[in-house]
Design a protein around this motif. Structure first.
Motif, PDB file in Angstrom:
ATOM      1  N   PHE A   1       0.850  -1.100  -0.113  1.00  0.00           N
ATOM      2  CA  PHE A   1      -0.043   0.170  -0.093  1.00  0.00           C
ATOM      3  C   PHE A   1       0.840   1.278  -0.079  1.00  0.00           C
ATOM      4  O   PHE A   1       0.620   2.453  -0.738  1.00  0.00           O
ATOM      5  N   ASP A   2       2.015   1.242   0.781  1.00  0.00           N
ATOM      6  CA  ASP A   2       2.937   2.403   0.968  1.00  0.00           C
ATOM      7  C   ASP A   2       3.608   2.706  -0.688  1.00  0.00           C
ATOM      8  O   ASP A   2       3.577   3.543  -1.129  1.00  0.00           O
ATOM      9  N   LEU A   3       3.927   1.476  -1.278  1.00  0.00           N
ATOM     10  CA  LEU A   3       4.494   1.708  -2.441  1.00  0.00           C
ATOM     11  C   LEU A   3       3.452   2.190  -3.641  1.00  0.00           C
ATOM     12  O   LEU A   3       3.830   2.915  -4.242  1.00  0.00           O
ATOM     13  N   ALA A   4       2.094   1.809  -3.654  1.00  0.00           N
ATOM     14  CA  ALA A   4       1.203   2.110  -4.647  1.00  0.00           C
ATOM     15  C   ALA A   4       0.956   3.694  -4.274  1.00  0.00           C
ATOM     16  O   ALA A   4       0.909   4.312  -5.309  1.00  0.00           O
ATOM     17  N   GLY A   5       1.030   3.980  -3.127  1.00  0.00           N
ATOM     18  CA  GLY A   5       0.731   5.567  -2.694  1.00  0.00           C
ATOM     19  C   GLY A   5       1.982   6.209  -3.151  1.00  0.00           C
ATOM     20  O   GLY A   5       1.670   7.199  -4.027  1.00  0.00           O
TER      21      GLY A   5
ATOM     22  N   TRP B   1      -0.701   9.440  -4.094  1.00  0.00           N
ATOM     23  CA  TRP B   1      -1.649   9.480  -3.469  1.00  0.00           C
ATOM     24  C   TRP B   1      -1.274   9.059  -2.090  1.00  0.00           C
ATOM     25  O   TRP B   1      -0.656   8.017  -1.823  1.00  0.00           O
ATOM     26  N   PRO B   2      -2.215   9.461  -0.895  1.00  0.00           N
ATOM     27  CA  PRO B   2      -2.046   8.988   0.374  1.00  0.00           C
ATOM     28  C   PRO B   2      -2.690   7.654   0.553  1.00  0.00           C
ATOM     29  O   PRO B   2      -3.791   7.452  -0.244  1.00  0.00           O
ATOM     30  N   VAL B   3      -2.377   6.875   1.502  1.00  0.00           N
ATOM     31  CA  VAL B   3      -2.998   5.535   1.537  1.00  0.00           C
ATOM     32  C   VAL B   3      -4.584   5.606   1.898  1.00  0.00           C
ATOM     33  O   VAL B   3      -5.311   4.878   1.421  1.00  0.00           O
ATOM     34  N   HIS B   4      -5.001   6.692   2.584  1.00  0.00           N
ATOM     35  CA  HIS B   4      -6.497   6.432   2.672  1.00  0.00           C
ATOM     36  C   HIS B   4      -7.201   6.652   1.453  1.00  0.00           C
ATOM     37  O   HIS B   4      -8.315   6.178   1.364  1.00  0.00           O
ATOM     38  N   ALA B   5      -6.595   7.450   0.347  1.00  0.00           N
ATOM     39  CA  ALA B   5      -7.064   7.655  -1.122  1.00  0.00           C
ATOM     40  C   ALA B   5      -7.161   6.190  -1.635  1.00  0.00           C
ATOM     41  O   ALA B   5      -8.188   5.780  -2.362  1.00  0.00           O
ATOM     42  N   LEU B   6      -6.276   5.410  -1.436  1.00  0.00           N
ATOM     43  CA  LEU B   6      -6.264   3.858  -1.763  1.00  0.00           C
ATOM     44  C   LEU B   6      -7.544   3.088  -1.268  1.00  0.00           C
ATOM     45  O   LEU B   6      -7.854   1.869  -1.837  1.00  0.00           O
TER      46      LEU B   6
ATOM     47  N   LEU C   1       5.079   0.024  16.067  1.00  0.00           N
ATOM     48  CA  LEU C   1       5.847   1.118  15.757  1.00  0.00           C
ATOM     49  C   LEU C   1       5.282   2.189  14.862  1.00  0.00           C
ATOM     50  O   LEU C   1       3.994   1.733  14.527  1.00  0.00           O
ATOM     51  N   GLY C   2       5.906   3.273  14.387  1.00  0.00           N
ATOM     52  CA  GLY C   2       5.247   4.087  13.729  1.00  0.00           C
ATOM     53  C   GLY C   2       4.809   3.908  12.406  1.00  0.00           C
ATOM     54  O   GLY C   2       3.768   4.359  11.949  1.00  0.00           O
ATOM     55  N   VAL C   3       5.470   3.056  11.591  1.00  0.00           N
ATOM     56  CA  VAL C   3       5.000   2.615  10.223  1.00  0.00           C
ATOM     57  C   VAL C   3       3.606   2.007  10.258  1.00  0.00           C
ATOM     58  O   VAL C   3       2.514   2.618   9.635  1.00  0.00           O
ATOM     59  N   ALA C   4       3.214   1.051  10.991  1.00  0.00           N
ATOM     60  CA  ALA C   4       2.041   0.147  11.002  1.00  0.00           C
ATOM     61  C   ALA C   4       1.091   0.998  11.787  1.00  0.00           C
ATOM     62  O   ALA C   4      -0.089   0.829  11.330  1.00  0.00           O
ATOM     63  N   THR C   5       1.424   1.848  12.966  1.00  0.00           N
ATOM     64  CA  THR C   5       0.597   2.565  13.319  1.00  0.00           C
ATOM     65  C   THR C   5       0.017   3.609  12.248  1.00  0.00           C
ATOM     66  O   THR C   5      -1.324   3.965  12.367  1.00  0.00           O
ATOM     67  N   LEU C   6       0.886   4.174  11.502  1.00  0.00           N
ATOM     68  CA  LEU C   6       0.317   5.058  10.428  1.00  0.00           C
ATOM     69  C   LEU C   6      -0.600   4.337   9.549  1.00  0.00           C
ATOM     70  O   LEU C   6      -1.798   5.071   9.122  1.00  0.00           O
ATOM     71  N   ALA C   7      -0.396   3.166   9.135  1.00  0.00           N
ATOM     72  CA  ALA C   7      -1.220   2.399   8.402  1.00  0.00           C
ATOM     73  C   ALA C   7      -2.650   2.396   9.432  1.00  0.00           C
ATOM     74  O   ALA C   7      -3.585   2.566   8.471  1.00  0.00           O
ATOM     75  N   ALA C   8      -2.609   2.051  10.390  1.00  0.00           N
ATOM     76  CA  ALA C   8      -3.931   2.236  11.241  1.00  0.00           C
ATOM     77  C   ALA C   8      -4.490   3.514  11.250  1.00  0.00           C
ATOM     78  O   ALA C   8      -5.760   3.668  11.266  1.00  0.00           O
ATOM     79  N   VAL C   9      -3.810   4.632  11.257  1.00  0.00           N
ATOM     80  CA  VAL C   9      -4.626   6.245  11.205  1.00  0.00           C
ATOM     81  C   VAL C   9      -5.152   5.886   9.885  1.00  0.00           C
ATOM     82  O   VAL C   9      -6.231   6.622   9.614  1.00  0.00           O
ATOM     83  N   HIS C  10      -4.436   5.693   8.588  1.00  0.00           N
ATOM     84  CA  HIS C  10      -5.068   5.713   7.317  1.00  0.00           C
ATOM     85  C   HIS C  10      -6.481   4.829   7.112  1.00  0.00           C
ATOM     86  O   HIS C  10      -7.530   5.250   6.758  1.00  0.00           O
ATOM     87  N   LEU C  11      -6.645   3.886   7.989  1.00  0.00           N
ATOM     88  CA  LEU C  11      -7.523   2.740   8.037  1.00  0.00           C
ATOM     89  C   LEU C  11      -8.817   3.456   8.795  1.00  0.00           C
ATOM     90  O   LEU C  11      -9.934   3.290   8.333  1.00  0.00           O
ATOM     91  N   ALA C  12      -8.716   4.112   9.963  1.00  0.00           N
ATOM     92  CA  ALA C  12      -9.427   4.588  10.719  1.00  0.00           C
ATOM     93  C   ALA C  12     -10.084   5.999  10.078  1.00  0.00           C
ATOM     94  O   ALA C  12     -11.110   6.143  10.093  1.00  0.00           O
TER      95      ALA C  12
END
Length: 372
Positions: free
Chosen positions: A124-128, A133-138, A314-325
């Motif tokens: 997802f990070d790579l596609a963004g 695009w930010p991951v939440h757009a994906l 840590l921060g990378v996976a937590t950022l994924a959670a931010v985008h999902l939320a």
């Protein structure tokens, strides 16, 4: 103007240079104080960084963390699953085909959701990054620009836990989750003490981490509800959906499942049985953002609320959670975005987590929005 404001769009034909390599490395950070739940205690947060490289030099970064006491998976096992089985199957594939990546991963290795989640997040990070695009757009877009986060209070003495909850409520965290599960009578004392220490309008959750027996705990849980408990997380063993239905019918407090739900199929059965009011979707536990979004759709169809949870990580996976939320309309329960805040120095955390006041701004940069 930023890339997020003017996304570059996907490459012509919807494909990109193929995946050329997948690399992993271990990172860790000590907890500010040992993080203890009913199934064990951790002194440091250990994660595996996952890098997906393409033939033209693009890179996506993911993260996964097994938290062995909770998942039963080890860091060495997760790393071996990626390096020996999943990575060889993905090399040469189109990195934008995330659904196909999951079909491939499931075909070569059953289970191992924690390992698959690290690759999914990196894709997802790579596609963004490729698209701008930010991951939440994906994930379909963002329904909120800021995400509320709970503060999670690990096991300790009653005074320690009440003081910590009060401290973080004073910092702006208006959803507090306290760990319990060893003794419902003592947990009742804890709920009363914490409720007295935090503002009246703060939400209070108890996470028993499967620690209770339904018959023994019921009278204490009813008293906790009367004392101001607003959310009860996983009070019974993961397999006891019948008991969860019984508790939900008898308690005036919302029931949330966590350990009971590890897959899309679990979510469907929980919804069918009426075993919960809230689904705690942990990206690492269910296999990544792709699977998490599918589970959120089941929750929406069943009229269930969603909490985006944490192992923690840590921060990378937590950022994924931010985008999902941000992207899931039903994610109305405060998320658990506290991993970067629970350690002394997070080697992966971006500035978005600095000086958190109970809310996290959703990144607008391409990909996850980190600087790893």
């Amino acid at each position: 103007m930023s890339l997020a404001a003017e996304p570059a769009g996907f490459p012509d034909g919807g494909s990109a240079a193929p995946i050329s390599a997948i690399k992993t490395r271990v990172v860790s950070a000590p907890y500010r104080r040992p993080f203890q739940i009913s199934s064990g205690v951790s002194n440091e947060l250990i994660s595996l960084v996952v890098e997906v490289h393409t033939a033209d030099g693009a890179v996506g970064i993911g993260e996964t963390s097994p938290m062995t006491a909770y998942t039963g998976e080890t860091l060495a096992g997760v790393q071996a699953a990626i390096e020996e089985h999943l990575a060889p199957a993905l090399v040469g594939r189109d990195p934008l085909d995330r659904a196909g990546a999951h079909v491939t991963m499931d075909g070569v290795l059953r289970g191992q959701q924690v390992a698959k989640s690290g690759l999914d997040i990196a894709l997802f990070d790579l596609a963004g990054r490729i698209s701008g695009w930010p991951v939440h757009a994906l994930l379909g877009g963002s329904v909120r620009d800021r995400v509320q986060t709970t503060w999670v209070v690990g096991l300790g003495t009653l005074d320690e836990m009440a003081a910590e909850a009060a401290e973080y409520a004073g910092r702006g965290f208006m959803h507090l989750k306290v760990k319990g599960g060893h003794d419902p009578a003592k947990d009742l004392e804890l709920i009363r003490a914490v409720r007295a220490a935090i503002p009246a309008d703060a939400e209070l959750c108890l996470d028993a981490n499967e620690g209770y027996d339904a018959t023994t705990a019921l009278p204490y849980l009813a008293k906790m509800s009367a004392a101001g408990l607003t959310l009860l997380e996983q009070p019974l063993p993961r397999w006891d959906l019948t008991g969860l239905v019984r508790l939900r019918d008898r308690l005036d407090v919302r029931v949330m499942v966590d350990e009971s739900m590890h897959s899309l199929h679990d979510a469907l059965e929980i919804a069918r049985r009426g075993a919960a009011d809230v689904l705690n979707i942990k990206i690492l536990k269910v296999g990544g953002l792709h699977r998490a979004l599918q589970i959120a759709a089941v929750a929406e169809a069943a009229g269930l609320a969603v909490k985006v949870g944490s192992m923690p990580e840590l921060g990378v996976a937590t950022l994924a959670a931010v985008h999902l939320a941000a992207a899931v309309p039903g994610a109305t329960v405060a998320a658990d975005l506290v991993g970067p805040l629970m350690v002394h120095e997070d080697p992966l955390a971006p500035t978005v987590f600095a000086d958190c006041d109970g809310w996290i701004d959703v990144p607008k940069r391409p990909g996850l929005g980190h600087d790893v």
